[in-house]
Motif scaffolding. Structure first.
Motif, mmCIF file in Angstrom:
data_model
loop_
_atom_site.group_PDB
_atom_site.id
_atom_site.type_symbol
_atom_site.label_atom_id
_atom_site.label_comp_id
_atom_site.label_asym_id
_atom_site.label_seq_id
_atom_site.Cartn_x
_atom_site.Cartn_y
_atom_site.Cartn_z
ATOM 1 N N ASP A 95 -16.319 -35.402 20.429
ATOM 2 C CA ASP A 95 -15.954 -36.680 20.197
ATOM 3 C C ASP A 95 -16.607 -37.897 21.205
ATOM 4 O O ASP A 95 -15.977 -38.978 21.472
ATOM 5 N N ASN A 96 -17.678 -37.546 21.639
ATOM 6 C CA ASN A 96 -18.390 -38.474 22.458
ATOM 7 C C ASN A 96 -17.494 -38.821 23.790
ATOM 8 O O ASN A 96 -17.775 -39.973 24.021
ATOM 9 N N GLN A 97 -17.179 -37.701 24.436
ATOM 10 C CA GLN A 97 -16.339 -38.173 25.611
ATOM 11 C C GLN A 97 -17.100 -37.609 26.755
ATOM 12 O O GLN A 97 -17.540 -36.498 26.695
#
Length: 332
Positions: A105-107
């Motif tokens: 999740d693009n973390q």
């Protein structure tokens, strides 16, 4: 990272690398960025972690291990220039930031997990923040997690986040080899997160990276590296990695597509060197381990595999240093 003997070894490395070998220089400033690059930003003098961006092609995130604040730098690998500086808020004063990893999740996850000056912290920190959609200087609020180890304090410089599950893992740094520590299935921002040893790692680890599909683990040290099958965290050794000789080899990252592994180093104007990921050819699947380095020039396609004279002297000198360190430790 802990200084003293490591700094002395780094000095030897710097001298040996005063004239770069062809394999270390090749691909620098390459058009696609995944061929390697030189970090141009004068603020980045202790690049200790490296992570390929998910949102921005050819961009790699890095950080200093000690800075005047909590900063991340987005480096365009086609030019080596910093294209964005992120200031983290919502966290305390960083101690020794050693690792960065991209999760689902693009973390982005940042590991403040080192022990500069040999301080045995009763707990360390992990910071999580969303990777920004736009590359510009900005401030982003991060979530801070308190981390403790089930078996006491640890020095560590390697942290990975599984790209599918989001579970965080840390590898402690020990000369004779350490362990992969598994965090809770989900980190909690309230209370402590206890990490437990789940698998041995046969390396004095300075960083690690998981492949984008979560199937392969690359672990690097100062003078070599090992590739493992992830196997659900029950590591299975595959073979050695072709790790370049660098001034103070600190970081490793897979490229965003998983085809290459990039190795970074501390120092002003440091060079990030790319190698084909295991399975892409060369001798990465061979059975030996820590002794592999840029001295194995045949692994990245330059053909003759001959040792540079400086590399031979460097390896001997560092072996002597490590022997002296063990001797002094026994006397203490």
């Amino acid at each position: 990272m802990r200084r003293s003997f490591a700094l002395l070894a780094a000095g030897l490395l710097t001298g040996a690398l005063a004239v770069p070998t062809a394999s270390a220089a090749e691909g620098a400033d390459g058009d696609d960025g995944d061929g390697g690059f030189t970090i141009r930003d004068p603020r980045i003098t202790e690049s200790s972690g490296l992570a390929a961006s998910h949102r921005h092609k050819g961009v790699y995130w890095t950080h200093n291990d000690q800075d005047e604040g909590a900063f991340l730098y987005a480096v365009d690998s086609s030019t080596g220039e910093t294209v964005a500086t992120i200031t983290l808020t919502g966290v305390g004063t960083p101690r020794d930031v050693e690792a960065i990893s991209m999760g689902p999740d693009n973390q982005l996850y940042v590991g403040d997990i080192g022990d500069n000056d040999g301080v045995q912290w009763p707990y360390v920190w992990i910071y999580r923040l969303p990777e920004p959609a736009t590359l510009e200087d900005q401030t982003i609020r991060a979530t801070q997690y308190v981390v403790k180890y089930a078996d006491g304090t640890r020095d560590a410089e390697a942290m990975v986040v599984h790209p599918r599950t989001g579970r965080v893992y840390i590898i402690d740094k020990q000369e004779e080899g350490g362990h992969l520590y598994e965090g809770p299935a989900r980190l909690s921002a309230s209370g402590s997160n206890v990490f437990r040893p789940v698998a041995p790692v046969e390396l004095w680890a300075t960083d690690a990276a998981l492949s984008p599909d979560g199937q392969q683990l690359a672990v690097r040290g100062y003078f070599g590296g090992i590739s493992y099958d992830w196997n659900g965290g029950k590591l299975e050794r595959k073979g050695r990695l072709s790790v370049p000789l660098q001034g103070q080899g600190e970081s490793v990252s897979y490229s965003a597509d998983g085809s290459r592994i990039l190795f970074g180093s501390e120092g002003a104007g440091s060079t990030v060197v790319a190698r084909d990921a295991p399975g892409g050819g060369g001798e990465e699947g061979s059975p030996s381990g820590e002794g592999e380095s840029a001295a194995s020039g045949g692994d990245d396609g330059d053909g003759d595999g001959r040792l540079e004279v400086g590399a031979i002297g460097l390896i001997v000198a560092c072996a002597v240093l490590l022997g002296l360190r063990r001797l002094f430790r026994r006397r203490d």
